[in-house]
Design a protein around this motif. Structure first.
Motif, PDB file in Angstrom:
ATOM      1  N   THR A 163       0.840  -1.194   0.000  1.00 23.41           N
ATOM      2  CA  THR A 163       0.000   0.000   0.000  1.00 23.41           C
ATOM      3  C   THR A 163       0.876   1.245   0.000  1.00 23.41           C
ATOM      4  O   THR A 163       1.898   1.299   0.696  1.00 23.41           O
ATOM      5  CB  THR A 163      -0.923   0.017   1.237  1.00 23.41           C
ATOM      6  OG1 THR A 163      -1.776  -1.135   1.202  1.00 23.41           O
ATOM      7  CG2 THR A 163      -1.778   1.270   1.257  1.00 23.41           C
ATOM      8  N   PHE A 164       0.456   2.255  -0.802  1.00 18.92           N
ATOM      9  CA  PHE A 164       1.152   3.537  -0.758  1.00 18.92           C
ATOM     10  C   PHE A 164       0.102   4.652  -0.656  1.00 18.92           C
ATOM     11  O   PHE A 164      -1.064   4.476  -1.042  1.00 18.92           O
ATOM     12  CB  PHE A 164       2.049   3.737  -1.974  1.00 18.92           C
ATOM     13  CG  PHE A 164       1.339   3.795  -3.301  1.00 18.92           C
ATOM     14  CD1 PHE A 164       0.926   5.012  -3.841  1.00 18.92           C
ATOM     15  CD2 PHE A 164       1.086   2.633  -4.017  1.00 18.92           C
ATOM     16  CE1 PHE A 164       0.268   5.075  -5.059  1.00 18.92           C
ATOM     17  CE2 PHE A 164       0.443   2.683  -5.247  1.00 18.92           C
ATOM     18  CZ  PHE A 164       0.028   3.911  -5.768  1.00 18.92           C
ATOM     19  N   THR A 165       0.512   5.774  -0.099  1.00 18.35           N
ATOM     20  CA  THR A 165      -0.412   6.903   0.106  1.00 18.35           C
ATOM     21  C   THR A 165       0.230   8.185  -0.406  1.00 18.35           C
ATOM     22  O   THR A 165       1.462   8.306  -0.468  1.00 18.35           O
ATOM     23  CB  THR A 165      -0.766   7.066   1.593  1.00 18.35           C
ATOM     24  OG1 THR A 165       0.438   7.301   2.340  1.00 18.35           O
ATOM     25  CG2 THR A 165      -1.441   5.820   2.130  1.00 18.35           C
ATOM     26  N   PHE A 166      -0.637   9.142  -0.767  1.00 19.17           N
ATOM     27  CA  PHE A 166      -0.148  10.465  -1.153  1.00 19.17           C
ATOM     28  C   PHE A 166      -1.308  11.455  -1.053  1.00 19.17           C
ATOM     29  O   PHE A 166      -2.477  11.056  -0.967  1.00 19.17           O
ATOM     30  CB  PHE A 166       0.446  10.462  -2.568  1.00 19.17           C
ATOM     31  CG  PHE A 166      -0.510  10.049  -3.657  1.00 19.17           C
ATOM     32  CD1 PHE A 166      -1.289  11.002  -4.330  1.00 19.17           C
ATOM     33  CD2 PHE A 166      -0.627   8.720  -4.023  1.00 19.17           C
ATOM     34  CE1 PHE A 166      -2.171  10.624  -5.330  1.00 19.17           C
ATOM     35  CE2 PHE A 166      -1.496   8.326  -5.036  1.00 19.17           C
ATOM     36  CZ  PHE A 166      -2.273   9.276  -5.695  1.00 19.17           C
ATOM     37  N   MET A 167      -0.998  12.743  -1.043  1.00 11.28           N
ATOM     38  CA  MET A 167      -2.004  13.802  -0.965  1.00 11.28           C
ATOM     39  C   MET A 167      -2.120  14.496  -2.318  1.00 11.28           C
ATOM     40  O   MET A 167      -1.126  14.724  -3.004  1.00 11.28           O
ATOM     41  CB  MET A 167      -1.608  14.842   0.088  1.00 11.28           C
ATOM     42  CG  MET A 167      -1.659  14.348   1.519  1.00 11.28           C
ATOM     43  SD  MET A 167      -3.352  14.010   2.079  1.00 11.28           S
ATOM     44  CE  MET A 167      -4.069  15.667   2.023  1.00 11.28           C
TER      45      MET A 167
END
Length: 534
Positions: A422-426
């Motif tokens: 899983t990866f996240t970003f804004m």
């Protein structure tokens, strides 16, 4: 002194204790931490040493003498390995030393120095083995056979030697191993070949040795060395020299007793495997072959750096002992100094190899790359021309069909066999959380199973995509290479993120139709190969 203080010796007291190893020590050898290529190398070492020791006599019998070592393998009936060489053979007078464990040879300056090689490798490989040999001037061919179970169980300390009439000019040794403990199955045989051709590259280069492994003659392909300008040609440092060969001589002395000499260079083409330094002793590679490269982090950096793809070299090390299996040096506290000194030498002007390897970029595609690009272009065009027209009606039908409610669909099923990250970003004050998963979905027709949710209120986006490794497109083009699989994964991420952006912008139906059409094209048309492309 009183009588009470005088030590009394028992009647069975012996003034000395034997430390001669019994035959039980042979059983330990089957548990050595060998790799099969190092075990086979023991026989090649012995053959090279025997040929060197007997070279003058061999040339009298064969003026054009050339050493041949042939390794054959048969997996049937418990497995069998045979190693045959045409070197000087084992003289009858040397049998007591040659077949006794840890009996050091009188000459330890060559490749046979511990008196363990043939014995330890044979016991490691097999429960039964036989040596058949003769030397120039001996009218007989001698044979000695080992049954390790009988030797260990019955504490056998002497083995019979049989003799048969032979040719007085004959010279050879044949070692037969059967009832194997270790097999050369599948990829192991390929790795054996890769390691042996690299270990003995110096002998193969000058035709000192002809080595055959399972019917294939070993040769060593020399990598091309980079011919290019200094990477600083177009930089602020203003170096303006013409193209040069990026190879330099290395000569180091460590602690006044260890001498390291050789060369290092930059490959013309970067490769993710087959690079690194090879450390030699007596012309034989000890460290740095096959899938076990010698790439010290102090020199190569961490991970898959440009240096790890391009820097290679060959260094002869004098003055250091090696392990008895000849798969490593005993550095005696000098390895860190070696790395520091070597790093300085590699990056010294006027040929700073490390900087050049890290910063130089080829101005144009190499010949090999152009060949691959041309083949891929031609194959893709030919397949598309043949396979796309028959499925276009299906593609159009997918676009015309009502879009399924992908936003409300259930999340894709997951399995314990899946691999996920899983990866996240804004973006635009929204938190994106994207989970990528790889797993076989043979019941699914899609190459990419996806699920996207937009959280009410915050607008945060949660996306889950499953790359279907059971899909014919991935099985055909991606699963054979980690680089290819990563490329497909990246394309999948780009598509799902783009679809999600269109969905949040109010055009989710068009995005969904587009993805369905891609699925049809990849599955029904573009997963095919040309018939001749096998």
């Amino acid at each position: 002194m009183s009588d009470a203080t005088v030590p009394v010796e028992p009647e069975d007291f012996e003034p000395a204790v034997s430390i001669v190893p019994g035959v039980s020590i042979l059983g330990v050898l089957s548990n050595l931490n060998y790799e099969p290529w190092y075990a086979l190398a023991e026989y090649v070492d012995n053959a090279i040493q025997s040929a060197a020791r007997s070279y003058a006599r061999l040339c009298q019998v064969e003026p054009e003498f050339q050493l041949h070592v042939d390794v054959t393998y048969d997996e049937r009936q418990g497995g069998r390995i045979t190693i045959v060489d045409n070197a000087g053979g084992i003289a009858r007078r040397d049998f007591s030393r040659a077949f006794k464990a840890a009996e050091v040879p009188p000459d330890r300056t060559g490749l046979s120095e511990f008196g363990m090689g043939m014995k330890s490798a044979s016991i490691w490989f097999a429960k039964n083995w036989r040596v058949v040999t003769t030397s120039i001037g001996d009218p007989n061919v001698h044979s000695i056979e080992f049954d390790m179970s009988a030797v260990l169980n019955d504490k056998v300390e002497r083995l019979d030697v049989t003799a048969a009439e032979g040719d007085i000019d004959s010279h050879f040794t044949r070692i037969e191993l059967w009832n194997l403990n270790q097999f050369l199955r599948g990829r192991t045989l390929g790795k054996v070949r890769d390691h042996l051709r690299e270990i003995y590259r110096a002998f193969l280069r000058d035709d000192t040795l002809i080595l055959s492994v399972a019917g294939q003659n070993m040769d060593f392909v020399e990598p091309d060395v980079l011919q290019a300008p200094d990477y600083r040609v177009n930089s602020a440092e203003g170096v303006t020299d013409d193209a040069r060969e990026w190879r330099k001589h290395i000569d180091l002395h460590l602690d006044g007793r260890v001498h390291v000499k050789g060369w290092a260079a930059i490959r013309a083409e970067g490769k993710t495997s087959g690079n690194g330094l090879s450390l030699f002793r007596r012309r034989r590679v000890i460290v740095g072959t096959g899938d076990s490269p010698y790439r010290p982090a102090r020199i190569y950096g961490q991970g898959n750096s440009y240096r790890s793809q391009r820097l290679f070299g060959e260094l002869e090390v004098e003055g250091l002992p090696v392990s008895h299996t000849k798969d490593g040096f005993q550095w005696q506290g000098l390895e860190e100094e070696f790395h520091e000194r070597l790093r300085d030498a590699l990056d010294a002007e006027p040929l700073p190899l490390l900087k050049q390897a890290e910063h130089y970029r080829a101005r144009q595609a190499s010949r090999a790359e152009l060949k691959r690009i041309r083949a891929a272009t031609e194959n893709t065009a030919e397949v598309a021309e043949q396979a796309i027209p028959p499925v276009l009606n299906q593609v159009v039908e997918e676009a015309a069909a009502p879009a399924p409610p992908t936003q409300a669909a259930a999340k894709p099923d997951t399995s314990s066999h899946d691999v996920s990250q899983t990866f996240t970003f804004m973006h635009d004050d929204r938190m994106w959380s994207v989970t990528i998963t790889a797993g076989s979905r043979t019941s699914e027709n899609d190459w990419l199973v996806r699920h996207v949710e937009v959280e009410r209120g915050s607008g945060n986006i949660t996306a889950q995509l499953v790359l279907n490794t059971g899909h014919p497109f991935l099985k055909q083009f991606a699963l054979g290479s980690s680089d290819a699989l990563e490329a497909v994964f990246r394309v999948a991420v780009a598509l799902v993120v783009s679809e999600s952006l269109q969905t949040t912008a109010g055009d989710g139906e068009s995005a969904a139709k587009f993805m369905r059409q891609v699925n049809v094209l990849l599955g029904a048309a573009l997963s095919k190969r040309l018939r001749s492309d096998t």
